[in-house]
Design a protein around this motif. Structure first.
Motif, PDB file in Angstrom:
ATOM      1  N   ALA A 130      -4.861  15.020  -3.451  1.00  0.00           N
ATOM      2  CA  ALA A 130      -3.861  15.723  -2.629  1.00  0.00           C
ATOM      3  C   ALA A 130      -2.727  14.795  -2.217  1.00  0.00           C
ATOM      4  CB  ALA A 130      -4.538  16.336  -1.411  1.00  0.00           C
ATOM      5  N   ILE A 131      -2.095  14.194  -3.215  1.00  0.00           N
ATOM      6  CA  ILE A 131      -1.064  13.192  -2.964  1.00  0.00           C
ATOM      7  C   ILE A 131       0.216  13.815  -2.419  1.00  0.00           C
ATOM      8  CG2 ILE A 131      -0.121  13.277  -5.307  1.00  0.00           C
ATOM      9  CD1 ILE A 131      -0.626  10.145  -3.116  1.00  0.00           C
ATOM     10  N   LEU A 132       0.417  15.137  -2.648  1.00  0.00           N
ATOM     11  CA  LEU A 132       1.638  15.802  -2.182  1.00  0.00           C
ATOM     12  C   LEU A 132       1.403  16.650  -0.937  1.00  0.00           C
ATOM     13  CD1 LEU A 132       3.150  16.932  -5.624  1.00  0.00           C
ATOM     14  CD2 LEU A 132       3.667  14.877  -4.296  1.00  0.00           C
ATOM     15  N   LEU A 133       0.224  16.508  -0.328  1.00  0.00           N
ATOM     16  CA  LEU A 133      -0.065  17.264   0.880  1.00  0.00           C
ATOM     17  C   LEU A 133       0.949  16.923   1.978  1.00  0.00           C
ATOM     18  CD1 LEU A 133      -1.994  19.189   2.380  1.00  0.00           C
ATOM     19  CD2 LEU A 133      -3.319  17.166   3.074  1.00  0.00           C
ATOM     20  N   GLY A 134       1.543  17.955   2.560  1.00  0.00           N
ATOM     21  CA  GLY A 134       2.498  17.746   3.634  1.00  0.00           C
ATOM     22  C   GLY A 134       3.911  17.460   3.175  1.00  0.00           C
ATOM     23  N   ASN A 135       4.136  17.373   1.865  1.00  0.00           N
ATOM     24  CA  ASN A 135       5.474  17.094   1.359  1.00  0.00           C
ATOM     25  C   ASN A 135       6.365  18.319   1.578  1.00  0.00           C
ATOM     26  OD1 ASN A 135       7.645  17.092  -0.856  1.00  0.00           O
ATOM     27  ND2 ASN A 135       6.859  15.013  -0.961  1.00  0.00           N
ATOM     28  N   SER A 136       7.412  18.163   2.352  1.00  0.00           N
ATOM     29  CA  SER A 136       8.258  19.304   2.727  1.00  0.00           C
ATOM     30  C   SER A 136       8.976  19.913   1.529  1.00  0.00           C
ATOM     31  CB  SER A 136       9.273  18.874   3.792  1.00  0.00           C
ATOM     32  OG  SER A 136      10.106  17.833   3.299  1.00  0.00           O
ATOM     33  N   VAL A 177       4.765   9.900  -9.622  1.00  0.00           N
ATOM     34  CA  VAL A 177       4.146  10.423 -10.847  1.00  0.00           C
ATOM     35  C   VAL A 177       3.907  11.926 -10.704  1.00  0.00           C
ATOM     36  CG1 VAL A 177       2.070  10.391 -12.277  1.00  0.00           C
ATOM     37  CG2 VAL A 177       3.093   8.239 -11.522  1.00  0.00           C
ATOM     38  N   ALA A 178       3.381  12.332  -9.546  1.00  0.00           N
ATOM     39  CA  ALA A 178       3.094  13.753  -9.317  1.00  0.00           C
ATOM     40  C   ALA A 178       4.376  14.577  -9.266  1.00  0.00           C
ATOM     41  CB  ALA A 178       2.299  13.916  -8.026  1.00  0.00           C
ATOM     42  N   LEU A 179       5.388  14.069  -8.567  1.00  0.00           N
ATOM     43  CA  LEU A 179       6.648  14.809  -8.449  1.00  0.00           C
ATOM     44  C   LEU A 179       7.346  14.954  -9.796  1.00  0.00           C
ATOM     45  CD1 LEU A 179       8.021  13.292  -5.125  1.00  0.00           C
ATOM     46  CD2 LEU A 179       7.318  15.665  -5.482  1.00  0.00           C
ATOM     47  N   SER A 197       0.837  -1.199   0.000  1.00  0.00           N
ATOM     48  CA  SER A 197       0.000   0.000   0.000  1.00  0.00           C
ATOM     49  C   SER A 197       0.875   1.253   0.000  1.00  0.00           C
ATOM     50  CB  SER A 197      -0.920  -0.013   1.215  1.00  0.00           C
ATOM     51  OG  SER A 197      -1.704   1.160   1.262  1.00  0.00           O
ATOM     52  N   ARG A 198       1.964   1.194   0.777  1.00  0.00           N
ATOM     53  CA  ARG A 198       2.888   2.325   0.798  1.00  0.00           C
ATOM     54  C   ARG A 198       3.555   2.512  -0.567  1.00  0.00           C
ATOM     55  NH1 ARG A 198       6.221   1.571   6.508  1.00  0.00           N
ATOM     56  NH2 ARG A 198       4.392   1.534   7.911  1.00  0.00           N
ATOM     57  N   ILE A 199       3.930   1.386  -1.182  1.00  0.00           N
ATOM     58  CA  ILE A 199       4.548   1.459  -2.514  1.00  0.00           C
ATOM     59  C   ILE A 199       3.593   2.096  -3.509  1.00  0.00           C
ATOM     60  CG2 ILE A 199       5.352   0.068  -4.466  1.00  0.00           C
ATOM     61  CD1 ILE A 199       6.522  -1.905  -2.420  1.00  0.00           C
ATOM     62  N   GLU A 200       2.324   1.699  -3.438  1.00  0.00           N
ATOM     63  CA  GLU A 200       1.323   2.242  -4.359  1.00  0.00           C
ATOM     64  C   GLU A 200       1.175   3.753  -4.166  1.00  0.00           C
ATOM     65  OE1 GLU A 200      -3.405   1.621  -5.511  1.00  0.00           O
ATOM     66  OE2 GLU A 200      -2.405   0.227  -4.141  1.00  0.00           O
ATOM     67  N   ASN A 217      -1.443  23.452  -6.083  1.00  0.00           N
ATOM     68  CA  ASN A 217      -2.743  23.633  -5.434  1.00  0.00           C
ATOM     69  C   ASN A 217      -3.592  22.369  -5.523  1.00  0.00           C
ATOM     70  OD1 ASN A 217      -2.064  26.276  -4.881  1.00  0.00           O
ATOM     71  ND2 ASN A 217      -3.204  27.135  -6.607  1.00  0.00           N
ATOM     72  N   GLU A 218      -3.598  21.765  -6.705  1.00  0.00           N
ATOM     73  CA  GLU A 218      -4.399  20.563  -6.919  1.00  0.00           C
ATOM     74  C   GLU A 218      -3.901  19.396  -6.070  1.00  0.00           C
ATOM     75  OE1 GLU A 218      -5.136  17.259 -10.474  1.00  0.00           O
ATOM     76  OE2 GLU A 218      -4.275  19.221 -10.954  1.00  0.00           O
ATOM     77  N   LYS A 219      -2.590  19.257  -5.990  1.00  0.00           N
ATOM     78  CA  LYS A 219      -2.015  18.093  -5.307  1.00  0.00           C
ATOM     79  C   LYS A 219      -1.867  18.285  -3.799  1.00  0.00           C
ATOM     80  CE  LYS A 219      -1.742  15.823  -9.120  1.00  0.00           C
ATOM     81  NZ  LYS A 219      -2.673  14.701  -9.362  1.00  0.00           N
TER      82      LYS A 219
END
Length: 590
Positions: free
Chosen positions: A334-340, A58-60, A48-51, A318-320
């Protein structure tokens, strides 16, 4: 009558076929599967973490592409230096042409590089350059017929702008043969030939210089025999028959702002720096006016492209990272929420977009621009009902931008570009780096005997001066400061010299080097973040493989135990059946 449940048939890795629960009525295959599934929960969590990490990757990588596009949009807006200003979009030129006679486009063509200075020039085209051309007399033979009976055999020399070659005419040669021999030597002579079929029984040969102008005129001589004289090209061994001259092969004659200029070609690339001029036709007495002006549309397009690319990055972020303020819940995207790393990148870009051009100060009576808002570029006003994808993006007031470019193009240029201004014409900036400061550099150049011996400088940044800094002397006549400012010294290097260089760091330069740092293959924030996640996924994958390998062994052990139990139960049932039969037989006898 009982039925067989095929789902309970189990085939082990050793190939044995077993009915699951045939003796115990326990579906042990399903039982083992559930036991293994329970033990595999840690692997499921890792997968699940890998997924989720794959979604982040993909987002990055998409964000990396968008930031790359933003950096590309700054390529002409950060002040890259070049000897011809080709990398400075604000120096792009456009050309206006007018004529008091035939249309200017029918007489002259002009292209301008960024090196061209704005201004106006008048041209009069008295004569265009032409190719020297002449013909033989018309020969009363077909082009492919033997002409040596008419011309005789022999050897002649042909000379053009490139050199000379000797041509031999043999018995049986035709005009086409003579043509081919001349053309085979064309690269050495600068002369080419063609055969014209005048009629079925008449032909002539045409000689043409391959280049225009007096310097490329042709000359001929009959060395043995009189081939060229027989053809009518020469009147004696060396004199061209004037009656057969088609074009004298003249130089171009023009007047530029009343000054007479002569060239051997219709292409002028050395007349005015940055201008390439092509002459098409002569019209003595006609004046053609050429105007050179800044092409501000190119600068505007570059600025619009920058804003579009900036907004694409911010909208994607904004989207992510979107969180619904009314519910406090993050969106599915929001897959990148909280990404420093993403937070740092967003903050860095916003900081530059809202900050001041470094070293560009307001001067009395001047419309100096120090922030983007002063030329009509500002953050979108974000209200309660606004589109959340537009948060922190930029918007353009094109009327304000047009006015700034039209009225103060130099100040708009300073707002974006890194600039270096020298008080010594012998010292000029050739390059800079992301570490180069907006500062005042006061150089002392120790030179003698044609060499630069040393360069020291005092550097003032924000009112603070450091004294006695030492520049690195490069090969040739250049030197570099410790913060990457590279300069060229064009003086005679026979005595000491001084120079003061004042630099400013526009917003385009700040953006470009920040983006370059973000995208750095080794140390950039995005590269490191992507590498870290990929490494994490590899580690997770290895752990999953080890868990599955261990569980495969455990499953086989469990299956063997259940099969052994089934076998034991089957034997017990057989024994019980035998005992039941014995007991039943004993009762019958009694």
């Amino acid at each position: 009558m009982s039925s067989l449940n095929l789902n309970n048939i189990y085939v082990g890795e050793n190939g044995r076929v077993q009915l699951s629960g045939g003796s115990s009525n326990i579906d042990f295959v399903d039982t083992v599967d559930q036991m293994i599934a329970a033990r595999r929960i840690p692997a499921d969590n890792l997968e699940s973490r890998i997924e989720k990490n794959d979604e982040k990757l993909v987002a990055l990588k998409e964000l990396q592409t968008l930031i790359g596009t933003l950096k590309d949009s700054m390529a002409n807006l950060y002040g890259a230096t070049s000897y011809d200003n080709s990398k400075n979009i604000f120096e792009s030129k456009q050309i206006f042409a007018s004529s008091d006679g035939s249309t200017a486009a029918s007489l002259i063509g002009v292209t301008a590089t960024n090196a061209a200075e704005s201004g106006s020039y008048t041209f009069e085209i008295d004569q265009i350059a032409s190719n020297h051309k002449l013909s033989s007399d018309t020969q009363a033979v077909a082009a492919g017929a033997d002409v040596t009976g008419l011309t005789g055999t022999g050897e002649f020399t042909i000379t053009g702008g490139t050199g000379s070659a000797s041509i031999t005419v043999n018995a049986g040669d035709t005009l086409q043969d003579i043509r081919d021999k001349i053309n085979n030597a064309k690269d050495n002579t600068g002369v080419q030939a063609s055969v014209i079929k005048v009629s079925a029984t008449e032909s002539t040969i045409i000689f043409t210089s391959t280049e225009e102008g007096v310097a490329n005129r042709m000359s001929f001589s009959d060395d043995t025999g009189s081939v060229l004289q027989s053809l009518g090209v020469l009147t004696d061994a060396t004199t061209i028959d004037a009656a057969n001259v088609i074009d004298d092969g003249n130089d171009a004659l023009i007047k530029l702002d009343g000054i007479s200029v002569t060239r051997g070609s219709n292409e002028f690339s050395d007349l005015i720096d940055g201008l390439s001029i092509s002459l098409y036709d002569a019209e003595p007495g006609t004046t053609v006016t050429i105007g050179i002006e800044q092409d501000l549309n190119q600068a505007k397009t570059a600025i619009l492209d920058f804003v579009e690319a900036y907004n694409a990055v911010q909208s994607f972020v904004n989207e992510k990272t979107f969180v619904d303020t009314s519910t406090g819940k993050a969106s599915d995207d929001a897959i990148l929420l909280g990404n420093s790393s993403v937070k740092s990148i967003e903050a860095a870009l916003q900081q530059i977009a809202g900050s001041f051009a470094d070293g560009v100060t307001d001067r009395p009576g001047k419309d100096d621009y120090t922030v983007l808002a002063e030329i009509g570029i500002d953050f979108v006003s974000y209200g309660a009902n606004a589109d959340p994808t537009l948060s922190k993006t930029l918007e353009i007031d094109e009327t304000a931008l047009n006015a700034a470019l039209l009225n103060n193009p130099g100040e708009v240029m300073d707002l974006f570009l890194f600039r270096g201004k020298s008080d010594n014409s012998d010292v000029s900036m050739t390059s800079f780096s992301g570490k180069t400061s907006a500062a005042t550099y006061e150089f002392t150049i120790d030179a003698s005997a044609g060499d630069i011996n040393s360069v020291t400088y005092d550097k003032t940044v924000n009112g603070v001066t450091t004294f006695g800094n030492v520049a690195t002397i490069n090969s040739g006549s250049s030197f570099t400061t410790e913060d990457g400012l590279k300069l060229f010294y064009g003086g005679d290097k026979m005595a000491a010299d001084t120079a003061t260089i004042t630099t400013s760091k526009g917003l385009g330069s700040q953006f470009f080097f920040e983006l370059d740092s973000i995208l750095d293959d080794e140390n950039g924030l995005l590269s490191q973040e992507i590498s870290e996640i990929e490494t994490q996924n590899t580690s997770y994958g290895d752990k999953v493989d080890r868990i599955d390998e261990r569980l495969a062994g455990q499953r086989e052990v469990l299956m063997d135990k259940f099969i052994a139990m089934e076998s034991a139960l089957a034997r017990m049932k057989n024994i019980q059946s035998s005992l039941d039969e014995l007991m039943a037989a004993g009762k019958e006898k009694s």
